[in-house]
Design an enzyme around this catalytic site. Structure first.
Site, mmCIF file in Angstrom:
data_model
loop_
_atom_site.group_PDB
_atom_site.id
_atom_site.type_symbol
_atom_site.label_atom_id
_atom_site.label_comp_id
_atom_site.label_asym_id
_atom_site.label_seq_id
_atom_site.Cartn_x
_atom_site.Cartn_y
_atom_site.Cartn_z
ATOM 1 N N LYS A 8 1.033 -1.083 -0.047
ATOM 2 C CA LYS A 8 -0.004 -0.117 -0.111
ATOM 3 C C LYS A 8 0.919 1.173 -0.024
ATOM 4 O O LYS A 8 2.026 1.188 0.384
ATOM 5 C CB LYS A 8 -1.122 0.210 1.128
ATOM 6 C CG LYS A 8 -0.199 0.053 2.703
ATOM 7 C CD LYS A 8 0.167 1.435 3.008
ATOM 8 C CE LYS A 8 0.777 1.326 4.410
ATOM 9 N NZ LYS A 8 1.731 2.477 4.757
ATOM 10 N N PRO A 94 9.931 -4.489 -0.227
ATOM 11 C CA PRO A 94 10.972 -4.289 0.708
ATOM 12 C C PRO A 94 10.675 -3.958 2.030
ATOM 13 O O PRO A 94 9.507 -3.606 2.573
ATOM 14 C CB PRO A 94 11.478 -2.858 0.069
ATOM 15 C CG PRO A 94 11.099 -2.844 -1.215
ATOM 16 C CD PRO A 94 9.886 -3.658 -1.376
ATOM 17 N N GLY A 96 10.801 -2.481 5.865
ATOM 18 C CA GLY A 96 11.193 -1.256 6.483
ATOM 19 C C GLY A 96 11.135 0.036 5.625
ATOM 20 O O GLY A 96 11.955 0.868 5.565
ATOM 21 N N GLY A 100 4.154 -1.596 3.997
ATOM 22 C CA GLY A 100 3.058 -2.677 4.893
ATOM 23 C C GLY A 100 3.192 -3.891 4.359
ATOM 24 O O GLY A 100 2.105 -4.857 4.510
ATOM 25 N N GLY A 101 4.147 -4.447 3.639
ATOM 26 C CA GLY A 101 4.396 -5.695 3.448
ATOM 27 C C GLY A 101 4.025 -6.842 4.221
ATOM 28 O O GLY A 101 3.369 -7.703 4.013
ATOM 29 N N GLY A 102 4.630 -6.704 5.622
ATOM 30 C CA GLY A 102 4.628 -7.848 6.548
ATOM 31 C C GLY A 102 3.060 -7.690 6.971
ATOM 32 O O GLY A 102 2.407 -8.853 7.212
ATOM 33 N N ASP A 136 -1.852 -1.456 10.504
ATOM 34 C CA ASP A 136 -2.334 -1.207 9.212
ATOM 35 C C ASP A 136 -2.584 -2.524 8.451
ATOM 36 O O ASP A 136 -3.120 -2.814 7.493
ATOM 37 C CB ASP A 136 -1.386 -0.461 8.301
ATOM 38 C CG ASP A 136 -0.018 -1.120 8.234
ATOM 39 O OD1 ASP A 136 0.452 -2.033 8.963
ATOM 40 O OD2 ASP A 136 0.842 -0.640 7.595
#
Length: 277
Positions: A8, A94, A96, A100-102, A136
């Site tokens: 996002k 990526p 950090g 919001g990947g994790g 998120d």
């Protein structure tokens, strides 16, 4: 079963006040984009165990127990009899970076488990589970544009459709800790509404009024992030900003623009923004 958890971007990010619990109240538009991880899970014999296999971008200094998908599985196992699973997570978003990947991995895994294990959880029940994992995570359950409040877990639908525009995302190889980023920002309340600004002003006018509060202190500490933003404007972006607490930066373009040519040393993603249903 396989799914592709997407990233996002934040369109504006206001730090309004520090809360008694140490977190901050924010106001920000969350918008889903097409940079994705890949997540696959298959059942194994038995119940209550999960086996995680990671590939793609290295995840430094973290154990399997730190992974949000593993945490979610253990959380759900407290109330539901889950089959043992073997899970593969291929990371391309990526870490950090403010994308919001994790959180997306965890939310998409929640939706996957709901189908695979026939949990019959409602959207609100799924949101309740993932909210304890990250602010998120809630957004990615419905994965539609929203205006987010409080810690980011309270959301409201927003009428914003950027379909037809092209997005360029750049990760300048600078990993930023969210807590350390918050330590650099001074919270301040606002009287106007970010939602009204984003919905009623032209995208070309956002440059002067849709601001990420993390930019000023982080640009001073990491000038390369500011350089990426200015280069995006120089390449014709109608709007450019850092997303989240950094360090990824995006540009919104009227035409397709080659990010790999502009930023050969950095990880990039580009693509057309899709209609939001």
């Amino acid at each position: 079963m396989i799914c592709f958890p997407n990233a996002k971007i934040n369109i504006g990010l206001r730090i309004l006040e520090k809360r008694a619990d140490g977190y901050h109240n924010i106001e920000s538009v969350f918008y889903p984009v097409g940079w994705c991880d890949a997540l696959e899970a298959i059942p194994m014999d038995g119940f209550g165990k999960i086996e995680l296999h990671l590939s793609g971008i290295p995840v430094p200094g973290r154990t399997d127990d730190d992974n949000l998908c593993v945490k979610l599985y253990k959380l759900l196992s407290e109330k539901h009899k889950l089959p043992s699973l073997k899970m593969w997570l291929h990371k391309t978003i990526p870490i950090g970076a403010g994308l919001g990947g994790g959180s997306s991995d965890a939310a998409h895994f929640m939706k996957m488990l709901n189908v695979m294990c026939r949990l019959n959880l409602s959207v609100d029940e799924m949101k309740m589970y993932v909210a304890s994992l990250g602010s998120d995570c809630v957004f990615f359950i419905e994965n539609k544009p929203v205006i987010a409040f409080e810690r980011g877990e309270v959301t409201e639908a927003i009428n914003l459709n950027l379909s037809g525009y092209y997005l360029g995302l750049i990760y300048p190889e600078t990993q930023i800790s969210t807590p350390s980023a918050y330590g650099l920002v001074k919270a301040r309340p606002r009287k106007d509404s970010l939602k009204n600004i984003v919905q009623n002003k032209k995208i070309s006018d956002w440059r002067d009024c849709v601001v990420n509060d993390f930019e000023k202190p982080l640009f001073e500490k990491f000038p390369v992030i500011s350089e990426v933003k200015e280069k995006l404007y120089g390449a014709g972006a109608v709007y450019a900003a850092m997303t989240g607490s950094g360090s990824a930066v995006y540009g919104i373009f009227k035409e397709k623009t080659d990010m790999t040519h502009l930023f050969p040393a950095y990880k990039t993603w580009s693509g057309e923004l899709k209609p939001q249903v």
